[in-house]
Enzyme design. Structure first.
Site, short mmCIF file in Angstrom:
data_model
loop_
_atom_site.label_atom_id
_atom_site.label_comp_id
_atom_site.label_asym_id
_atom_site.label_seq_id
_atom_site.Cartn_x
_atom_site.Cartn_y
_atom_site.Cartn_z
N SER A 1 38.92 83.51 46.90
CA SER A 1 39.29 83.05 45.56
C SER A 1 38.65 83.95 44.50
O SER A 1 37.49 84.32 44.61
CB SER A 1 38.84 81.61 45.34
OG SER A 1 39.50 80.74 46.23
N ARG B 1 29.65 76.52 42.41
CA ARG B 1 29.62 77.96 42.67
C ARG B 1 28.42 78.64 42.02
O ARG B 1 28.50 79.79 41.59
CB ARG B 1 30.92 78.62 42.21
CG ARG B 1 32.18 78.04 42.85
CD ARG B 1 32.23 78.27 44.35
NE ARG B 1 33.42 77.67 44.92
CZ ARG B 1 33.47 76.43 45.42
NH1 ARG B 1 32.36 75.68 45.45
NH2 ARG B 1 34.58 75.95 45.91
N GLU C 1 34.59 84.32 40.36
CA GLU C 1 33.62 84.10 41.43
C GLU C 1 33.14 85.43 41.99
O GLU C 1 32.11 85.50 42.64
CB GLU C 1 34.25 83.29 42.57
CG GLU C 1 34.59 81.86 42.24
CD GLU C 1 35.05 81.10 43.48
OE1 GLU C 1 34.71 81.54 44.60
OE2 GLU C 1 35.74 80.08 43.33
#
Length: 291
Positions: free
Chosen positions: A215, A165, A285
């Site tokens: 998410s 990520r 995130e």
């Protein structure tokens, strides 16, 4: 004469998948490269900041709004597929599920995992989005970017310092214009079947119909953030109008006119509970704008 509209004081809650966000001082929705270049030149002439909001997923915008120009890329679409060589050229506003389905229909294998991710190609590249042990960096040959001063640059995928990520782009003021992907040839029927199975699995295990950003927390590998949160009994826990999904605990849903502060406080609470119980500091995130 350029036909793109530059609108003022438009609520950004209609431009995010969370349905949260105050007014944009200015907002633009370019449909092609010419309009994008015009908008960037306009911000330079006016000397105002530019914030890329993509198609509004993975994003929390302050209820007070964003100063300067908000750049919405959800109309910036286009896909060219070379079946013979497995090459896909795609504009950054194209949605991941659309690309996954078109790749499958063309008999190209490797993007089946992306079918249920509610984000754009541009956002996926910046965040190195992924699922099921796959990530977009594995298939990315190169990208074209536009700087906030109007300069184009072609960057190879291997030069983007990808991690879980993470990418170099998170620290650079560059707009992803397009991406070049390389997929493998396969049987279209089988690839479509796997793609549909992946989508059905997401529909069953994630709050697909609710207002979420995707998410919220990065997985503290090799552990799963959702499992840690669920073990603490936090499914369904609410702060104001924000609620931890009862279906998947790494999703926060806008259950009842949630404010940006509701979401931030809920994130803070979850992080504290996980740290107090496991000694693990969860990282988000979610990109936050206007705070």
């Amino acid at each position: 004469m350029n036909s793109i509209k530059l609108e003022k004081n438009i609520s950004l809650s209609n431009f995010t998948t969370w349905g949260i966000g105050g007014p944009a001082e200015w907002i633009a929705q370019p449909k092609n490269i010419e309009e994008l270049k015009y908008v960037i030149n306009w911000t330079n002439k006016k000397k105002i900041p530019c914030s890329v909001i993509g198609a509004g997923s993975n994003l929390l915008i302050n209820d007070k709004g964003i100063k300067g120009l908000s750049l919405c890329m959800r109309n910036f679409k286009g896909i060219e597929i070379d079946k013979n060589n497995g090459i896909i050229e795609v504009l950054s506003g194209e949605m991941l599920p659309t690309l996954a389905r078109k790749a499958a229909a063309s008999g190209l294998h490797g993007f089946e995992w992306a079918v249920g991710i509610p984000g754009t190609i541009g956002g996926a590249v910046v965040m190195n989005a992924g699922a099921q042990e796959h990530c977009i960096s594995s298939y990315l040959e190169s990208i074209t970017t536009l700087s906030l001063t109007g300069e184009y640059q072609r960057i190879k995928g291997k030069d983007l310092n990808f991690g879980y990520r993470q990418s170099l782009l998170q620290n650079e003021k560059l707009i992803v214009v397009s991406a070049r992907l390389k997929l493998a040839s396969g049987h279209a029927k089988e690839i479509r079947q796997v793609t549909n199975e992946n989508l059905n699995h997401r529909l069953k295990t994630q709050p697909y119909q609710a207002q979420t950003c995707g998410s919220v927390f990065r997985n503290p590998e090799p552990l799963k953030a959702a499992k840690l949160i669920e073990e603490l009994g936090l499914k369904g826990f609410r702060f104001g109008g924000a609620e931890i999904s009862k279906i998947h605990s790494n999703f926060i849903i806008n259950a009842n006119q949630a404010s940006s502060n509701d979401v931030r406080e809920l994130i803070k609470y979850v992080k504290k509970r996980v740290f107090d119980s496991y000694g693990i500091l969860l990282e988000t995130e979610v990109k936050q704008c206007g705070f």
